[in-house]
Design an enzyme around this catalytic site. Structure first.
Site, mmCIF file in Angstrom:
data_model
loop_
_atom_site.group_PDB
_atom_site.id
_atom_site.type_symbol
_atom_site.label_atom_id
_atom_site.label_comp_id
_atom_site.label_asym_id
_atom_site.label_seq_id
_atom_site.Cartn_x
_atom_site.Cartn_y
_atom_site.Cartn_z
ATOM 1 C CG ASP A 1 34.873 50.906 45.512
ATOM 2 O OD1 ASP A 1 35.733 50.049 45.750
ATOM 3 O OD2 ASP A 1 35.105 51.919 44.841
ATOM 4 C CB CYS B 1 34.677 33.815 29.388
ATOM 5 S SG CYS B 1 34.462 35.310 30.377
ATOM 6 C CB CYS C 1 43.734 45.484 27.187
ATOM 7 S SG CYS C 1 44.550 46.535 28.422
ATOM 8 C CB CYS D 1 44.462 48.819 34.554
ATOM 9 S SG CYS D 1 42.716 49.175 34.327
ATOM 10 C CB CYS E 1 38.142 45.163 29.074
ATOM 11 S SG CYS E 1 37.736 45.835 30.691
ATOM 12 C CB CYS F 1 32.370 42.189 27.143
ATOM 13 S SG CYS F 1 31.639 40.699 27.877
#
Length: 308
Positions: A132, A186, A196, A211, A241, A245
């Site tokens: 990152d 998915c 969300c 977000c 989110c 899942c």
């Protein structure tokens, strides 16, 4: 076993020994499919105030511009799913990845060791390591190397363990055997999209400017009024989110002592957060990613999240 296969086996063996949960390899080449997507996303302003996303467009898409002579991109996943989820209903919450020591330091040390080991086992290898920390499209490279697929929430999902991972890369001039990409699993599920609270997600697209992670970490201004009452008590990052899942039912607790939460963090209740002093902030988050938002930023987040 030919030389390329030997080198590939060495890379994957070192990754396992250093505690990386998954390791995948892709050929270092221009990410042709991503170029138009990235361009559209930037033109639509979905990156909010993250102006740095506009920089180094070509480098983001072409690893050979980051590392001249690059032959392979090695993608690595490092689990950060905690033994105990500290996000309790009615209490202020921070994202799971920020419970312990800042992952940049933990994983960067591992990557430096990785390169040292690679030199010992293979010989001279030129390259760079990333966590990152540069214009690298981490999720896309991880998907290209078969470590998972980019889900509807735009995060990488691994079929065996879900999505609570840090991503890291080695871009090196060593030719390795590439792994193929994985298909998208998915299906018709839209749980992340539906859950969300700020409508930041449309399938396979994220409007970062909406977000909660962006609002609580990247945004330097006041959080816009339109998000009052929608933060669901998140004050640094957000896991909504990922929590909803179905693939994260396979998540396993990490084995990294440095990611264990500070004892004081485990006992903080909402009233303690609202009375947080700078001294306590510095003590709890001295080595944490939460330092990114600074004390004043965290107070701003607490104030906004507290408006129900």
């Amino acid at each position: 076993m030919n030389l390329k296969a030997q080198h590939t086996a060495a890379v994957k063996s070192i990754a396992r020994e250093l505690g990386f949960d998954f390791c995948g390899i892709a050929k270092a080449e221009f990410l042709e499919e991503e170029a138009p997507r990235l361009e559209t996303w930037l033109k639509q302003g979905r990156h909010g105030q993250m102006q740095y996303m506009e920089n180094h467009f070509d480098k983001r898409l072409d690893p050979t511009q980051l590392v001249p002579g690059a032959k392979s991109v090695v993608s690595l996943l490092y689990n950060h799913y905690p033994e105990e989820d500290l996000a309790q209903e009615g209490e202020f919450k921070i994202a799971k990845y920020a419970y312990g020591k800042d992952y940049h330091f933990v994983i960067k040390d591992r990557l430096k060791t990785f390169m040292t080991r690679l030199h010992e086992e293979v010989g001279q290898v030129e390259g760079r390591v990333f966590v990152d920390s540069a214009p690298v499209m981490e999720r896309q490279w991880a998907a290209k190397s078969g470590l998972g697929w980019v889900g509807k929430h735009t995060l990488l999902i691994n079929k065996q363990q879900g999505s609570f991972f840090f991503l890291a890369e080695l871009i090196i001039d060593l030719e390795l055997e590439a792994d193929g990409p994985m298909k998208d699993y998915c299906g018709t599920c839209t749980r992340c999209v539906d859950a969300c609270p700020t409508d930041a997600i449309t399938p396979y697209r994220l409007d970062a400017s909406k977000c909660i992670s962006y609002l609580t970490i990247e945004l330097k201004d006041s959080i816009p009024q339109e998000f009052s009452g929608k933060m669901e008590n998140w004050i640094f990052g957000c896991d909504i989110c990922q929590d909803v899942c179905p693939w994260n039912r396979f998540a396993k607790a990490h084995q990294e002592p440095q990611f264990a939460p500070h004892e004081m963090l485990k006992n903080l209740k909402s009233e303690n957060w609202q009375e947080l002093t700078k001294e306590v902030f510095q003590e709890i988050f001295r080595k944490s990613a939460v330092k990114r938002t600074k004390y004043e930023g965290l107070l701003r987040n607490i104030e906004t999240a507290g408006k129900i």
